[in-house]
Design an enzyme around this catalytic site. Sequence first.
Site, PDB file in Angstrom:
ATOM      1  N   SER A 103      92.478  59.677  32.534  1.00  0.00           N
ATOM      2  CA  SER A 103      92.988  58.830  33.565  1.00  0.00           C
ATOM      3  C   SER A 103      94.398  59.488  33.973  1.00  0.00           C
ATOM      4  CB  SER A 103      92.881  57.582  33.461  1.00  0.00           C
ATOM      5  OG  SER A 103      93.138  56.816  34.684  1.00  0.00           O
ATOM      6  N   ASP A 219      82.487  56.214  39.473  1.00  0.00           N
ATOM      7  CA  ASP A 219      83.666  55.873  38.456  1.00  0.00           C
ATOM      8  C   ASP A 219      84.404  54.395  39.176  1.00  0.00           C
ATOM      9  OD1 ASP A 219      86.388  57.154  36.983  1.00  0.00           O
ATOM     10  OD2 ASP A 219      87.014  56.090  38.623  1.00  0.00           O
ATOM     11  N   HIS A 274      84.920  53.638  35.388  1.00  0.00           N
ATOM     12  CA  HIS A 274      86.069  54.229  34.945  1.00  0.00           C
ATOM     13  C   HIS A 274      86.608  53.872  33.410  1.00  0.00           C
ATOM     14  CE1 HIS A 274      89.800  56.413  35.472  1.00  0.00           C
ATOM     15  NE2 HIS A 274      90.623  55.214  35.095  1.00  0.00           N
TER      16      HIS A 274
END
Length: 293
Positions: A103, A219, A274
């Site tokens: 990320s 995601d 995610h």
Amino acid sequence: MRGPRASGGPPAVLLLLLLLASGSTDGYKPVIIVHGILDGPEQFKNLSGFINEVHPGTEVQIISLFNIGKSMKPLWIQIPEFRKAIEKITSAHPEGVHVLCFSQGGLICRAVLSTSPNHNVHTFISLSSPLAGQYGDTDYLQWLPGCVKKNAYLFCYNKVGQHFSFCDYWNDPHHRACYLKGNTFLPLINGEIPHQHLKDWRENFLRIKKMVLIGGPDDGVITPWQSSQFGFYDSNEGVVEMRNQAFYKNDTFGLKTLDARGDVSVCVQPGVKHTHWHSDFTVFKNCIERWLI
């Protein structure tokens, strides 16, 4: 006249070949993991376990810096500290290392690679990172009462907003001029605006041997999800894929060169939320394992 042959064991070359054939773990490069926003080392124990399950003995270092709330500090504050930590590890491993960055951590790793001359990072694995920016309503905007994607630029593209990490990669496609002027991070590492370090940063970045871009359509946080593979919105919020981006065509930070070398690998994995990327063994097997050698 020849002397008698030594009988103390196999020659050194043969011994080395036997060790290699038996799968000696000494051949695995160390893996450095960099966490994302509102994360810390605790969230990556599963991933570390996956690595050692398939490659026993691999040295895995999860960097403990700017954890949880501190991860929202400006990226240009975080990057020098991450660079010191990574350089301390790489200096002990001249054979090279891999970096696996999740990320926001993917953007931190990009900047570390770009600003570190003579680094010896072999493979840069970006795990669902907003590499081309973020533009979408996510949980992170809840930190700003009343802020949604259409007006987040009013906060992000000024001195106050640039004190929050997520504003460093907020990329509003409807306010391009404001982004280029007010964002002090992403336009620089993308080479979207000229600066004195552009050439050096490009050369530094191109020292990597391989870049792996992992992301997927489910995601739910990275918006558009194609940003994890350098795609992004145009002014009509249509997604422009990596090879049609201006920073690719102009090769501003080396992406086109890396791709032309055959050293960009893309892995699209559907069905992954995610916060699950680093704990999903299928993702590890399909997208990560082969590169950690």
